[in-house]
Each structure stands twice: as C-alpha cells, then as structure tokens.
Design an enzyme around this catalytic site. Structure first.
Site, PDB file in Angstrom:
ATOM      1  N   ASP A 103       4.011   7.317  -3.475  1.00 56.96           N
ATOM      2  CA  ASP A 103       4.357   8.243  -4.548  1.00 56.96           C
ATOM      3  C   ASP A 103       4.942   7.533  -5.754  1.00 56.96           C
ATOM      4  O   ASP A 103       5.858   6.733  -5.629  1.00 56.96           O
ATOM      5  CB  ASP A 103       5.385   9.268  -4.049  1.00 56.96           C
ATOM      6  CG  ASP A 103       5.323  10.531  -4.876  1.00 56.96           C
ATOM      7  OD1 ASP A 103       5.501  10.423  -6.082  1.00 56.96           O
ATOM      8  OD2 ASP A 103       5.065  11.589  -4.295  1.00 56.96           O
ATOM      9  N   GLY A 135      -6.260   0.133   2.855  1.00 53.94           N
ATOM     10  CA  GLY A 135      -6.756  -1.233   2.863  1.00 53.94           C
ATOM     11  C   GLY A 135      -8.136  -1.421   2.274  1.00 53.94           C
ATOM     12  O   GLY A 135      -8.687  -2.526   2.321  1.00 53.94           O
ATOM     13  N   ASN A 172      -8.842  -2.761  -7.789  1.00 54.16           N
ATOM     14  CA  ASN A 172      -8.889  -1.620  -6.883  1.00 54.16           C
ATOM     15  C   ASN A 172      -8.378  -0.406  -7.647  1.00 54.16           C
ATOM     16  O   ASN A 172      -7.250  -0.427  -8.173  1.00 54.16           O
ATOM     17  CB  ASN A 172      -8.030  -1.885  -5.648  1.00 54.16           C
ATOM     18  CG  ASN A 172      -8.140  -0.781  -4.612  1.00 54.16           C
ATOM     19  OD1 ASN A 172      -9.106  -0.025  -4.605  1.00 54.16           O
ATOM     20  ND2 ASN A 172      -7.150  -0.695  -3.738  1.00 54.16           N
ATOM     21  N   ASP A 176      -3.380   3.995  -7.871  1.00 50.69           N
ATOM     22  CA  ASP A 176      -2.081   3.935  -8.561  1.00 50.69           C
ATOM     23  C   ASP A 176      -2.230   4.064 -10.076  1.00 50.69           C
ATOM     24  O   ASP A 176      -1.849   3.185 -10.850  1.00 50.69           O
ATOM     25  CB  ASP A 176      -1.349   2.636  -8.220  1.00 50.69           C
ATOM     26  CG  ASP A 176      -0.906   2.585  -6.780  1.00 50.69           C
ATOM     27  OD1 ASP A 176      -1.061   3.600  -6.077  1.00 50.69           O
ATOM     28  OD2 ASP A 176      -0.402   1.535  -6.350  1.00 50.69           O
ATOM     29  N   SER A 214      -4.263  -2.470  -7.493  1.00 49.46           N
ATOM     30  CA  SER A 214      -3.536  -2.740  -6.255  1.00 49.46           C
ATOM     31  C   SER A 214      -4.181  -3.951  -5.592  1.00 49.46           C
ATOM     32  O   SER A 214      -5.380  -3.957  -5.324  1.00 49.46           O
ATOM     33  CB  SER A 214      -3.618  -1.522  -5.328  1.00 49.46           C
ATOM     34  OG  SER A 214      -3.067  -1.822  -4.065  1.00 49.46           O
ATOM     35  N   TRP A 233      -6.020  -7.359  -4.738  1.00 46.76           N
ATOM     36  CA  TRP A 233      -7.182  -8.009  -5.327  1.00 46.76           C
ATOM     37  C   TRP A 233      -6.735  -8.897  -6.493  1.00 46.76           C
ATOM     38  O   TRP A 233      -5.852  -9.724  -6.339  1.00 46.76           O
ATOM     39  CB  TRP A 233      -8.249  -6.974  -5.701  1.00 46.76           C
ATOM     40  CG  TRP A 233      -9.070  -6.648  -4.492  1.00 46.76           C
ATOM     41  CD1 TRP A 233     -10.242  -7.208  -4.100  1.00 46.76           C
ATOM     42  CD2 TRP A 233      -8.735  -5.710  -3.461  1.00 46.76           C
ATOM     43  NE1 TRP A 233     -10.656  -6.698  -2.895  1.00 46.76           N
ATOM     44  CE2 TRP A 233      -9.758  -5.775  -2.478  1.00 46.76           C
ATOM     45  CE3 TRP A 233      -7.677  -4.827  -3.260  1.00 46.76           C
ATOM     46  CZ2 TRP A 233      -9.754  -4.995  -1.323  1.00 46.76           C
ATOM     47  CZ3 TRP A 233      -7.670  -4.044  -2.119  1.00 46.76           C
ATOM     48  CH2 TRP A 233      -8.688  -4.135  -1.165  1.00 46.76           C
ATOM     49  N   GLU A 258       1.022  -3.827  -6.944  1.00 45.08           N
ATOM     50  CA  GLU A 258       0.443  -2.499  -7.166  1.00 45.08           C
ATOM     51  C   GLU A 258       1.483  -1.641  -7.890  1.00 45.08           C
ATOM     52  O   GLU A 258       2.496  -2.151  -8.388  1.00 45.08           O
ATOM     53  CB  GLU A 258       0.022  -1.848  -5.850  1.00 45.08           C
ATOM     54  CG  GLU A 258       1.117  -1.716  -4.817  1.00 45.08           C
ATOM     55  CD  GLU A 258       0.587  -1.277  -3.463  1.00 45.08           C
ATOM     56  OE1 GLU A 258      -0.628  -1.036  -3.338  1.00 45.08           O
ATOM     57  OE2 GLU A 258       1.387  -1.176  -2.516  1.00 45.08           O
ATOM     58  N   HIS A 262       7.169   2.161  -7.192  1.00 38.79           N
ATOM     59  CA  HIS A 262       6.462   3.059  -8.102  1.00 38.79           C
ATOM     60  C   HIS A 262       7.394   3.644  -9.160  1.00 38.79           C
ATOM     61  O   HIS A 262       7.614   4.847  -9.241  1.00 38.79           O
ATOM     62  CB  HIS A 262       5.771   4.169  -7.326  1.00 38.79           C
ATOM     63  CG  HIS A 262       4.295   4.201  -7.580  1.00 38.79           C
ATOM     64  ND1 HIS A 262       3.369   4.298  -6.572  1.00 38.79           N
ATOM     65  CD2 HIS A 262       3.584   4.133  -8.736  1.00 38.79           C
ATOM     66  CE1 HIS A 262       2.150   4.307  -7.102  1.00 38.79           C
ATOM     67  NE2 HIS A 262       2.259   4.196  -8.407  1.00 38.79           N
TER      68      HIS A 262
END
Length: 790
Positions: free
Chosen positions: A24, A104, A143, A146, A163, A165, A197, A267
């Site tokens: 979140d 994942g 990716n 987020d 996120s 990568w 991320e 976050h």
C-alpha cells in the site's frame, strides 16, 4: 516529529486505525473536509476520515468479485487483488492509477479508473475503468507496478513506476485523458538498486524529490523496507542524494527506516496541508504480530532543503514498581527472581544477583538509535551484559561492563563476532559505583558515552540496531552462554533517534525518574521524552514561559496518559498566577464519557471558597484537598506527589510541604489516558487561566522533600539534584565526598563568606571510588568553605 493520531498513552505514537495491504502506498487526498486513502485489496478499498484520526470504509472502486476484464487477459496470474493505488485530481475529475500483477512476476500493468467524485452515489460506484496505461512483459527493463502520479505546477502530469529489474522509471501523461502523452516514447530511468520499488515524486521550491524503497517488504517484522530520497531540478532527473550520488548509481538519502514498532516503513507519499508537510506510509507493527498499518508523520525541512521525518518515539523504564514502559507500549517483564529494591536517595532499581535473573523487553525496542541507563556493577567475570538485544550468537547488539580486553564495550553485528562493530571505552565500567552509560547511532557515526561524556566514537558506520532484527531482548542476560549480570540497572531510556551530546548529558544530569520536561521559556517540546504537545491554542510562548492570557479556550493539549502509570508519580510546575476566577484549571488529566469527566486529576488555583485545591477521582476513590489560600498573583513552585504504593498524596509549595493526605490512592493506571491539558478542564467548561507557566515536569516516581527543596532553590530550567557534600579530616589532608550519581558538579572553595568571598574552582579532578566522587586536598591553615556547583 512523529505524529500518530489516536487515543493512547503519553508516548504512544499510534498508527492511524485500520490494517492495510503489504504494497500500500498510503497516499492521501483531501476532498472538501474529508480525507481519503485508497488501499491495496480486492476491488481497491477506500477509507475516509474527517480528522485523519478515525477511519471508516467508503466502499470500493470496483466490485470486490469482478475486476475489469482486461486485467486477467493482460496478467493471466492476476488473482483480483489490486496493488498500490494512487490518485490525483485533475480538471474536474479524479484519476486513480493501480497495479495489476502477481507475486515476483514482470508480467504486469498499470490501469486507470476515473470519476467525478470519490464516494459511491446512491450506493453505486462512480468509477469508470479506462484500461491499461502501460504494461511490461518478460525481458522489459522495468516492471509496471507501484504507480505514483504527480501533477507539476505547470499542469504537466507524470507517472513514476517500477519495481526491481532495472529500477524506477517515469513517463509523461496527458492531463485530458490520463493516458501516456507519447505512447511510443521510452520511459526515462530515474533510480536503481538490487531491491527497489514504491516510488513517489513530489516538488518543493525548485526541487523535485523522488522517494523510493530499498529492501524487502511483505514479511511482517522480518521486512527490511526503508525509504530513501534524492532530488533533481527536473522531474526526469538526474536525481542525486545529499552526497551527490545519482540514484541510478544506488544513491539515496535515508528518509525512514525501521524504528521501534514501525518495522519496514514503505511507500511514502507526501501530503501538504497549508504550510505543513506530512508523509503517509505503511509499516508492519512490531507490537501487533507484524500486521501492516498506516502511519503518518510530520515532515520537517532542513535549511538546505532536505526532508526529515523521524519517528520520534521513546520508551522509559523508571523501574520503580515493575518493568513497564512509562508510555505503556513497550512493557517489559522481570524473570527468574529479578526484583526491584530501594536505592538510598534514588528510589528503586532493578536488582540482578548474577544467578540467571534478567529483564525481558519487547523485540521492536531494539529498533532504536539511542539507549541510555544508570548501572551499579558488583563486578565479577568478563562478558556480563547490561543489555543484549539480538537473535542468537550471529545477530546481536550488546553492552558489557568489561570485555576480554578489560574495557566497557558496545558491539553490534549481523555476522557473528568476526563482523562486530565495536565501541571500546578506555576503561572498564567501575565496580561498586553508580554510573551512566549511553550509546547513540547517527546515520554514519556511533558514539559511546560514560557519565555524559563521549569515550568512544566510530565513523563510517554502516550498521544500525534495526538491522539486527532482534527477537530476544534482555537486560542482564547474554545471547551467548556468558555469566549473568550482577548488579543494578535503573532509568533505562530508549529513543528512536540519535540524541545529541547535549541531550545525552541532560539524561545523565537529571533526576533518574524524570519522564517529561517542558521548559516553556525555551520551546514547547518535551526535553526528555516524546510527549510533545498536540496543540497550543490561544497561548504565547516567550522567554518568560507560556503565557495564558485569560482568553476563552486558551490551553495546551498533551498526549493522554502523562501520569497513568502504577508507581508513584510527581507533577512539578513553576508558575506565576494572575487573578483567576473560581474553577480555572492549572492542569487536568483524564477522560470524558457520555459528556462527563471521569478518572481525572486536577489542580485549581482558586475555588469558590477561596482556596487552592488538588483533587482526584478515579477507580472508585477520590479526594478534594485544599492546599491553602487561593494563589492569585503568586509566583509558585508547585509539586504534587501521588503515591499509590504508600496511600499518600503530598503537595509542596515553594519547597515547603503544604499538604499531606493519607488514605486510598488507587493505582495510577486508573487515571484516564484520553486527555491531558494545561489551562482548561476536560470538558473545556472551566474559566480561562491567567498565568505564566515557565516549567512543567512529570516524574515516574516520588520526589523526596530534599529533592523538592533542591528544585525550588535551583529554579526553573535547571536540572537540580539534592546532593550532600561530606568532609572528613585525615592527618594533614581533607577528604571531600559526594554521591557518584551527582554528575557534572565541580568543587569550589573560598576563605570567606559574604561579599568579600571569592569562590575558586579546585583545579583537581575527583576520583570515583566506592559510590562516591572523592577529592583530597591539603589541610588549610585557616578557615575554608566548600561548595558544589554545575
């Protein structure tokens, strides 16, 4: 300053209510007089609040059992749980971006839903799904999860995402459609780390600030999430940290990391409320089984423009009755016969006899930046532990009075003895004498203090206590099969931030039971704990103190629970009263139920009968105790001691005992923890106070008459102690002694008292021996007078 809004104890920075999903972003948006948070979950749950304190459900964006059809086509493994929504208001409608993915996997998408309003209209969701904004496939450098949407001052709209990568990326959006402005343009890379991320982009002044998460989430109290930040002059970067390192090259200034109960904060989303900045984030509650929750903290800005948001918490163990925390969050427990015993002139302390007695403390307490305590060691084998926080013999943080090199040591490691970060004092902890120890961990520096003085410093420190991920926290016991501690421990204080050298010295110099200290002539913050005032209304802070002008509703609101502990409590105040109407409150602590005050303690400088009164009513007992005549126009040093263990209340005025009540004084746990005020009653229906409050203090223990007199003589703003100077003659020398706990005092001498006397500081330093500071001087040939001064 950490501000976590809920009912709770004085030092309880509680989370906003409600459990949240693991990914979140905790972003918040205001619409009218209501606040909204969109959370991870099926259908994208919505929470609403009018005060950012109490939250309730406001439905979901989509039906919880029916996701948009495109989601499973784009992401076959999608299970219906949307991740990390973020929202912005643009040109008359809300744009909500959300993640569609599976654990994942790089097969992901960010979708968009729009609505002219937030809440359901007549029970029907107003949100319209617009489909995917950007997608990622196996082999892409990014990716697509987020999302963080940012609207710049010029109206341009940006989407930050990513996120793992190759990190965090940004694309520009069309404010009219909410979709990509240039679908064929490749995203721009902003930041990278092996584990990264949960990005968020915001702006302040000329700088854009990019917040990212390093570490792992979603593992409860095993999560290692930490929030880092960099800044740039463009939304597309390059973003650099305070040392100038590009975030693409693993740069990133630490902004939030695990601290106390707040494990794995992640976050981040900044929220601006007028001139104030706040950050919302999710974390795993170390005191509640690692359940993810929403937190909110005030963001301060440094003079050179960097955001700071410390989780300003602390725990305090006065060890007067048991091992409970004064704020009642991080309570400990006594084991194997560990007990509390009286210490002359010091109240009570934990006594450990070296035969397996210990004190256990909750695991998140190890997520700290400062630990400080008093100890009196009885000696014995090496490797005894004052404290040992850790998880076995590979991960630990300990303080020992004497290591195998004969020195007081602090050590920290996540890889056993070979990887220890060590701080060695130049000597062992003394035996048979009280002394104060503290250790602080700054971002890159660790400092070990003895009696308020730095004795060991390490720079370029890359390890902090939270990284130990402690699961067993002990006082007096080791993670290893080392000898048990033999001696005393008292006044343990643990802080979520690294205290300064001045603050550490203050801890060493003040009374060991002092829990909260407000020197209003300096500022309005708690100088010892973290029970900073929640609100100051209609009062003026000046060099004289806090001025209550007698205006309606003028008051100071503290966090509740300042005195709600079971051991004796002392409330002390330096105040100059004006002329007050009957019933005006100096202070009142307690609760309100069904419109009536309950479980309260109060002081009234003037009653209708012309007296000053101290009164309490809780746990089925109460008393109204007239202290003396009304205090109109008086300069007053006021001390109120509630001693539930002795069944006694004592009130002192200007250092003199004014009242003793003996009767039923129930446990102070019965005092309400909801509200605490200076200058008003619980209901706000009392006449306004006219007074100047210079100094206000709360002690987790009883002050003795000698200590009350010492404080009265010293005056406000001073950390006074009741210290006796002893003197005896030995042949041709004079030996002067004072207690080991009296730190910072210097011996001064003069050969005449009165106007002609000139006090001179002795050039010799005292020696610590047998629980006393000792100084031996040649026997003077004539009269000589001596005194101690700080």
């Amino acid at each position: 300053m950490g501000l976590f809004l809920s009912r709770g104890s004085a030092q309880a920075q509680e989370p906003l209510t409600g459990s949240l999903g693991a990914h979140d972003p905790s972003s918040m948006i205001q619409a009218g007089d209501r606040y909204y948070v969109f959370t991870t979950g099926r259908g994208i749950p919505i929470k609403v609040s009018t005060n950012r304190l109490h939250w309730s459900s406001a439905g979901t964006v989509f039906p919880v059992d029916r996701a948009p059809a495109w989601t499973t086509n784009a992401v076959p493994q999608f299970d219906g749980t949307f991740w990390a929504p973020d929202v912005v208001y643009v040109e008359g409608r809300y744009l909500l971006y959300y993640s569609v993915s599976s654990w994942g996997s790089q097969v992901s998408a960010i979708g968009l839903a729009t609505s002219p309003t937030i809440e359901p209209v007549q029970g029907v969701s107003p949100w319209t799904d617009q489909g995917p904004v950007i997608q990622s496939r196996v082999g892409d450098p990014y990716n697509c999860i987020d999302p963080s949407v940012f609207r710049d001052w010029d109206g341009r709209l940006w989407l930050v995402f990513g996120s793992y990568w190759q990190g965090i990326y940004i694309v520009e959006l069309d404010p009219q459609t909410g979709m990509r402005l240039q679908p064929s343009a490749p995203p721009v890379r902003l930041a990278w780390n092996d584990q990264i991320e949960a990005a968020h982009l915001t702006r302040r002044g000329p700088y854009y600030y990019l917040f990212v998460n390093w570490g792992t989430c979603c593992a409860g109290i095993d999560s290692t999430y930490q929030i880092r930040v960099g800044r740039a002059l463009s939304p597309t970067g390059p973003f650099r940290d305070r040392n100038g390192v590009d975030l693409v090259q693993r740069g990133g200034e630490v902004f939030l990391e695990s601290s106390g109960r707040f494990v794995g904060p992640g976050h981040a989303a900044l929220f601006h409320d007028g001139s104030l900045s706040w950050v919302t984030f999710h974390y795993y509650d170390g005191l509640d089984r690692g359940i993810p929750k929403l937190g909110m903290a005030r963001v301060e800005w440094t003079s050179d423009g960097w955001p700071v948001a410390g989780l300003d918490w602390n725990a305090f163990y006065s060890l007067e009755t048991d091992a409970r925390d004064h704020g009642r969050l991080y309570d400990g427990a006594l084991h194997n016969g560990a007990r509390l015993e009286a210490v002359p002139d010091r109240g009570q302390a934990a006594r450990l006899n070296g035969t397996g007695e210990y004190v256990s403390l909750p695991t998140p307490l190890a997520n700290a930046r400062t630990v400080a305590f008093w100890a009196r060691w009885d000696g014995g084998p090496n490797w005894q532990r004052f404290l040992d926080f850790g998880d076995g013999t590979s991960r630990y943080f300990f303080l020992t009075p004497r290591a195998d090199n004969g020195r007081l040591r602090c050590a920290l490691t996540t890889s056993g003895p070979a990887g220890e970060l060590r701080l060695d004092a130049p000597m062992a902890f003394p035996t048979g004498s009280w002394a104060h120890v503290a250790v602080t961990f700054e971002s890159r520096r660790a400092v070990l203090y003895f009696n308020g003085i730095p004795v060991a410093i390490r720079s370029n420190v890359a390890l902090l206590p939270w990284q130990i991920q402690a699961r067993s926290n002990y006082l007096g016991l080791s993670q290893w099969p080392d000898p048990s501690y033999r001696g005393w421990i008292d006044s343990l204080r643990v802080h979520g931030r690294a205290l300064t050298a001045t603050e550490v010295q203050r801890l060493a110099w003040v009374h060991p039971a002092l829990a909260h200290w407000y020197d209003f002539a300096v500022d309005t913050r708690d100088r010892i704990g973290t029970a900073h005032p929640r609100a100051l209304i209609g009062v003026t802070q000046s060099s004289d103190g806090l001025v209550f002008h007698g205006t309606s509703e003028a008051s100071v609101e503290f966090p509740g629970g300042l005195i709600s502990v079971s051991h004796p409590v002392t409330v002390e105040c330096f105040v100059r009263f004006g002329t007050n109407l009957p019933g005006a409150r100096l202070f009142e602590f307690g609760d309100v139920q069904r419109g009536s005050p309950v479980r309260w303690v109060q002081f009234v400088p003037r009653t209708a009968s012309g007296t000053a009164r101290f009164a309490f009513s809780y746990s089925g007992a109460g008393a109204q105790l007239d202290v003396g005549p009304a205090m109109d126009g008086q300069e007053m040093h006021l001390v109120c001691v509630l001693d539930s263990t002795a069944g006694r209340v004592t009130v002192y005025t200007n250092g003199v005992q004014a009242l003793v009540y003996e009767g039923v004084v129930p446990s102070l746990l019965g005092v309400g923890t909801e509200r605490a005020y200076l200058g008003r009653s619980l209901l706000g229906d009392s006449p306004p106070l006219r007074a100047v409050v210079r100094d206000f203090r709360v002690y987790g223990g009883r002050l003795t008459p000698e200590e009350v007199r010492a404080n009265a003589w010293a005056g406000p703003g001073q950390a006074a102690l009741a210290v006796k100077l002893a003197m005896d003659r030995r042949d041709a020398t004079l030996r002067l002694r004072w207690p080991a706990y009296a730190l910072g005092f210097q011996l001064e001498s003069t050969d005449a008292l009165g106007g002609a006397g000139l006090w001179m500081r002795q050039p010799y330093g005292p020696v610590l021996r047998d629980d006393f500071w000792e100084l031996t001087l040649p026997l003077p040939t004539g009269p000589q007078f001596h005194r101690l001064r700080r």
